[in-house]
Scaffold this motif. Structure first.
Motif, short mmCIF file in Angstrom:
data_model
loop_
_atom_site.label_atom_id
_atom_site.label_comp_id
_atom_site.label_asym_id
_atom_site.label_seq_id
_atom_site.Cartn_x
_atom_site.Cartn_y
_atom_site.Cartn_z
N ASP A 66 0.83 -1.09 0.07
CA ASP A 66 0.08 -0.15 0.19
C ASP A 66 0.89 1.38 0.05
O ASP A 66 1.34 1.56 1.13
N THR A 67 1.06 1.76 -1.07
CA THR A 67 1.92 3.13 -1.20
C THR A 67 1.18 4.38 -1.03
O THR A 67 1.81 5.39 -1.24
N GLY A 68 -0.03 4.15 -0.59
CA GLY A 68 -0.74 5.34 -0.28
C GLY A 68 -1.27 6.01 -1.20
O GLY A 68 -1.11 6.12 -2.49
N VAL A 69 -2.01 7.34 -0.87
CA VAL A 69 -2.37 8.33 -1.54
C VAL A 69 -1.29 9.51 -1.05
O VAL A 69 -0.74 9.73 -0.05
N HIS A 70 -0.90 10.66 -1.90
CA HIS A 70 0.09 11.34 -2.06
C HIS A 70 -0.36 12.96 -1.21
O HIS A 70 -1.16 13.64 -2.06
N ILE A 71 0.13 13.28 -0.12
CA ILE A 71 -0.28 14.51 0.45
C ILE A 71 1.03 15.28 0.53
O ILE A 71 2.17 14.83 0.86
N PHE A 72 0.95 16.48 -0.37
CA PHE A 72 2.09 17.25 -0.48
C PHE A 72 2.06 18.43 0.50
O PHE A 72 1.02 19.01 0.57
N PHE A 73 3.25 18.98 0.86
CA PHE A 73 3.38 20.07 1.45
C PHE A 73 4.47 21.13 0.95
O PHE A 73 5.78 20.58 1.04
N VAL A 74 3.99 22.06 0.29
CA VAL A 74 4.94 23.04 -0.43
C VAL A 74 4.89 24.40 0.09
O VAL A 74 4.09 25.07 0.50
N SER A 75 6.28 24.89 0.46
CA SER A 75 6.61 26.07 1.16
C SER A 75 7.49 26.84 -0.20
O SER A 75 8.49 26.36 -0.53
N VAL A 76 6.66 28.06 -0.67
CA VAL A 76 7.38 28.59 -1.79
C VAL A 76 8.15 29.85 -1.02
O VAL A 76 7.47 30.62 -0.17
N GLY A 77 9.25 29.66 -1.28
CA GLY A 77 10.18 30.91 -0.94
C GLY A 77 10.26 32.08 -1.93
O GLY A 77 9.35 32.23 -2.94
N LYS A 78 11.23 32.91 -1.78
CA LYS A 78 11.51 34.18 -2.80
C LYS A 78 12.20 33.48 -3.69
O LYS A 78 13.40 34.07 -4.08
N VAL A 79 11.44 32.66 -4.61
CA VAL A 79 12.28 32.15 -5.86
C VAL A 79 11.11 32.20 -6.84
O VAL A 79 9.99 32.09 -6.91
N GLU A 80 11.72 32.30 -8.13
CA GLU A 80 10.96 32.19 -9.50
C GLU A 80 10.86 30.67 -9.80
O GLU A 80 11.81 29.90 -9.73
N THR A 81 9.49 30.41 -10.03
CA THR A 81 9.49 28.75 -10.08
C THR A 81 8.27 28.72 -11.64
O THR A 81 7.58 29.72 -11.88
N ASP A 82 8.19 27.66 -12.05
CA ASP A 82 7.79 27.41 -13.09
C ASP A 82 6.38 26.31 -13.03
O ASP A 82 6.81 24.93 -13.06
N ASN A 83 5.32 26.73 -12.64
CA ASN A 83 3.99 25.92 -12.44
C ASN A 83 4.17 24.77 -11.60
O ASN A 83 4.27 23.47 -12.21
N ILE A 84 4.61 25.01 -10.39
CA ILE A 84 4.99 23.81 -9.28
C ILE A 84 3.73 22.68 -9.10
O ILE A 84 4.17 21.76 -9.40
N GLN A 85 2.67 23.20 -9.11
CA GLN A 85 1.62 21.98 -9.12
C GLN A 85 1.54 21.19 -10.36
O GLN A 85 1.49 19.81 -10.22
N GLU A 86 1.45 21.73 -11.26
CA GLU A 86 1.71 20.84 -12.65
C GLU A 86 2.66 19.93 -12.78
O GLU A 86 2.64 18.79 -12.98
#
Length: 291
Positions: A66-86
């Protein structure tokens, strides 16, 4: 710029580490339980668990089917990112295929399974924003055996600390062997119904060797850990000295007329993995040796 491709690749590696390698604090808790156990039956169960953990790590295979369902914890700092959730969603799809992970996410009514661990609001995302110079991603693959015995109690304020302890004890006794003990209890006290449940789950992210920073809460964690281990459920419900590997508590202020208490139960396979991604491309896996 932290690229979408890097976030996706890192997500796959986070899922691989979480599914195949226990964090050091959990492994140590299991080893300590094995060393202090005297009865042959629970000791043999703990040995089987430790052997399984070692084989999973050695062969880079999931330690539980049972490898579970996936719960994510995302901390977004002062950085430029490209579509984190996708990027993370694509990482879950890829990780399901290549690790591999059992496809557990289904439609709650029709039970239709898309086969890739992705569905409506799943994986689930918890976000916060910080002043850090990195993007931090954590994942908790949560299996059904332990999740199914988790519970929420809306107590009256008159119940007080005695009522809180009784509720937690009742949850543990009702769970029995179902969540594959030795377990970890994540407890959320206060807030509202949804806040208490969320705090209970988030408390499981804290390493077992780190007590709550407030002395009275830390004392309650220690008291519950000691007292509840005396119930004798033991590894896999077969008796013994270790029913719990730990008790972690978080709390929030609540309404004067309310006392929510939530217990999120975690099995011995207390899977979690976290990393920090820096704009220069460095990735530091904070739960697994910092490599």
């Amino acid at each position: 710029m932290i690229s979408k491709e890097l976030i996706k690749e890192t997500t796959v590696e986070l899922l691989r580490k979480a599914s195949t390698q226990l964090p050091a604090d959990v492994k140590k808790a299991l080893e300590d339980a094995y060393n202090k156990e005297e009865d042959e039956v629970p000791k043999s169960q703990l040995k089987a668990i430790l052997d399984n953990v070692a084989l999973a790590e050695e062969n880079s295979l999931p330690m539980c089917q049972d490898t579970g369902v996936h719960i994510f914890f995302v901390s977004v700092g002062k950085v430029e990112t490209d579509n984190i959730q996708e990027a993370i969603v694509e990482g879950v799809v890829e990780g399901t295929k290549v690790i591999p992970l059992r496809p557990n996410a289904v439609h709650p009514i029709t039970r239709k399974n898309p086969g890739n661990n992705v569905g409506e609001r799943m994986p689930y995302f918890n976000y916060r924003f910080t002043d850090n110079d990195y993007l931090e991603i954590g994942v908790m693959p949560k299996g059904a055996g332990s999740e199914n015995v988790s519970a929420l109690g809306m107590l009256t304020p008159a119940a007080g600390i005695k009522g809180i302890k009784q509720f937690i004890l009742d949850v543990l006794l009702k769970a029995g062997s179902k969540p594959c003990p030795p377990t970890i209890l994540g407890v959320g006290i206060g807030g509202s119904a949804d806040i208490a449940l969320k705090m209970g789950k988030e408390s499981l992210l804290r390493p077992l060797d780190q007590r709550h920073p407030e002395a009275d809460i830390a004392q309650l964690e220690e008291e519950l850990y000691t007292t509840l281990n005396d119930v004798g459920i033991g590894p896999m419900g077969l008796g013994g000295k270790t029913t719990l590997l730990g008790v972690n508590i978080e709390y929030a202020a609540c309404h004067t007329a309310s006392l929510p208490v939530a217990v999120n139960v975690q099995c011995w396979a207390a899977r979690r993995a976290a990393c920090r991604i820096y704009p220069d491309g460095r990735v530091v896996y904070t739960t697994h040796g910092g490599d």
